[in-house]
Scaffold this active site. Structure first.
Site, PDB file in Angstrom:
ATOM      1  N   MET A  32       2.292  16.087 -32.063  1.00  0.00           N
ATOM      2  CA  MET A  32       3.520  16.267 -31.291  1.00  0.00           C
ATOM      3  C   MET A  32       4.201  17.578 -31.639  1.00  0.00           C
ATOM      4  SD  MET A  32       5.204  13.059 -33.080  1.00  0.00           S
ATOM      5  CE  MET A  32       3.692  12.257 -32.487  1.00  0.00           C
ATOM      6  N   PRO A  33       3.615  18.646 -31.169  1.00  0.00           N
ATOM      7  CA  PRO A  33       4.192  19.969 -31.517  1.00  0.00           C
ATOM      8  C   PRO A  33       5.478  20.259 -30.748  1.00  0.00           C
ATOM      9  CG  PRO A  33       1.888  20.145 -30.804  1.00  0.00           C
ATOM     10  CD  PRO A  33       2.355  18.788 -30.414  1.00  0.00           C
TER      11      PRO A  33
END
Lengths: 70, 70, 70, 70, 70, 70
Positions: F1-2
């Site tokens: 989940m950048p």
């Protein structure tokens, strides 16, 4: 109530140098904008070489190339 | 899809306390703005004392001075 | 002396809702970590739809696609 | 190659004052850490009053309360 | 002179992968906006699992729950 | 989940160009790190010329000086 974030590459900045950055930035905000030092925050981040890129390269690689060219 | 960044001085926050911050901030965004928790990110940064300045001083120095004055 | 940054899409959050976010986050830091509210900063950024991407798309486009699929 | 972000409340900082901040911070990084000005970035964000909280209140409200108490 | 900050969970990204991110993002800014690579900075932050929350939970807990549901 | 934040000077990037940045960065994170696009956020900030400094000068001034020297 300013908030200042300073990001630099991690290459040995000492506690004294960091304290000088904190004092210098705070004084600047007092002088230029009449800010209150008590509500002026300064946060310093040191970033590892492999995590900082410039010119499309990690910073160490980039410096080597600059040197090779000069 | 909010993104929240919490910066605190590094002084021993536990995993449980961090989980409580993550839950509390997410619940707040759901309650106040009806945001979807599944797309609410919370990132916590712990900052070393020498990297956090206030009142023109590194935070530990600042606290000492406050104490000395009181 | 925490610093909290909340980024949300710009879609009409009112001053009252923002005040509720500021109060809620500050209370949370007091409760969980015993922080001093007087040195707790909260900064809210509202981001235009075209400037926020998720799933590889600007957020409005992304929501349309999600809806079309459901 | 430092990156500095300065966040201040939006209350009429002029272009000249901003230029003074940019110059002052850059000079500081040159003096203290021998950084190269050509790769020193400074980004200033002005934040509306309702988007900045301190003491659990939007900044304007906070200042009113401080004044009332004094 | 763009500045890009990439935050990812810390789960073993290699130096090569980081270099690929730096190169990829820089190329993208050159292609799409004709930016100068020499003044394009990319900073990567790796965030520990307990410091990243989503769905109101630290990321590891969140992934466990997703798996349990599927 | 950048989470990715792209800061550029405000000089007329179109919605199409912004969408290309969002798509390009997301694809890159999928390719290099096998990230899930549905939990990849990209936030773009456009920064006014007077708020971006380099070489100790606001960016417009800096460009003029570079030109004058060349």
């Amino acid at each position: 109530m300013p908030y200042v974030n300073i990001k630099i590459t991690r290459e040995g900045a000492t506690s004294e140098q960091k304290a000088a950055l904190i004092k210098g930035v705070t004084d600047l905000l007092v002088t230029v904008l009449d800010k209150n030092p008590a509500t002026t925050f300064v946060v310093i981040d040191e970033v590892a070489f492999e995590d900082w890129g410039v010119g499309g390269l990690p910073v160490e690689e980039y410096r080597k190339q600059l040197k090779a060219k000069s």
